[in-house]
Design a protein around this motif. Structure first.
Motif, PDB file in Angstrom:
ATOM      1  N   TYR A 192       1.026  -1.200   0.069  1.00 34.07           N
ATOM      2  CA  TYR A 192      -0.089  -0.070  -0.012  1.00 34.07           C
ATOM      3  C   TYR A 192       0.986   1.279   0.023  1.00 34.07           C
ATOM      4  N   ASN A 193       1.572   1.481  -1.268  1.00 30.81           N
ATOM      5  CA  ASN A 193       2.165   2.724  -1.360  1.00 30.81           C
ATOM      6  C   ASN A 193       2.090   3.318  -2.622  1.00 30.81           C
ATOM      7  N   ALA A 194       2.789   4.374  -2.957  1.00 29.32           N
ATOM      8  CA  ALA A 194       2.627   5.066  -4.158  1.00 29.32           C
ATOM      9  C   ALA A 194       2.698   4.253  -5.302  1.00 29.32           C
ATOM     10  N   GLY A 195       3.525   3.500  -5.325  1.00 28.72           N
ATOM     11  CA  GLY A 195       3.745   2.510  -6.755  1.00 28.72           C
ATOM     12  C   GLY A 195       2.855   1.437  -6.769  1.00 28.72           C
TER      13      GLY A 195
END
Length: 155
Positions: free
Chosen positions: A47-50
């Motif tokens: 659950y990150n920007a990528g």
């Protein structure tokens, strides 16, 4: 001869703990041969920007459940025989293979927790004996890593 400092005593204790982990990984362990009961695949999402993700794989036998590589999980089937080595002290699976294959596979996390981290810790603690306070922060970081590794192996 001078009395050992608490810093030296702690480093010696953690060196012995790292050596114990290393010995557990290096010893041959108990060779086990079982049929595969289940092959699990789990989608792990970040659950990150990528928004990246990956799949993790585990094999279950009658006696153990342990992580394996994707290539190995895709090359075996349920009810197929598998050979693996269980470590003497921490009861971790050190390596696994198909009986007809010559090469063994070692899961990367086991390699890091059983070999790489303890070796690096022993090197840092040995250097800490010589350089004392100059690398005390690095020695402390590796003390924490050895504790975390021991908890990982015991749970």
């Amino acid at each position: 001869m001078t009395n050992p400092t608490p810093f030296t005593i702690f480093n010696a204790i953690f060196s012995l703990a790292a050596l114990l982990i290393l010995i557990d990984f290096a010893l041959p362990g108990k060779l086990v041969s079982h049929k595969i009961v289940d092959i699990q695949s789990a989608h792990q999402q970040y659950y990150n920007a990528g928004g990246n993700s990956h799949y993790s794989y585990a094999i279950t036998t009658n006696a153990h459940t342990f992580p394996v590589t994707e290539a190995f999980a895709q090359s075996v089937q349920v009810n197929q025989k598998i050979e693996y080595s269980v470590s003497s002290i921490f009861k971790e699976v050190n390596w696994y293979k198909i009986p007809s294959a010559n090469n063994r596979s070692i899961y990367s996390l086991r390699l890091v927790s059983g070999l790489v981290l303890p070796l690096l810790a022993i090197i840092v603690f040995a250097a800490a004996f010589k350089y004392k306070k100059k690398i005390s922060t690095l020695a402390f970081v590796f003390q924490v890593l050895v504790i975390a590794d021991l908890i990982f192996l015991l749970v």
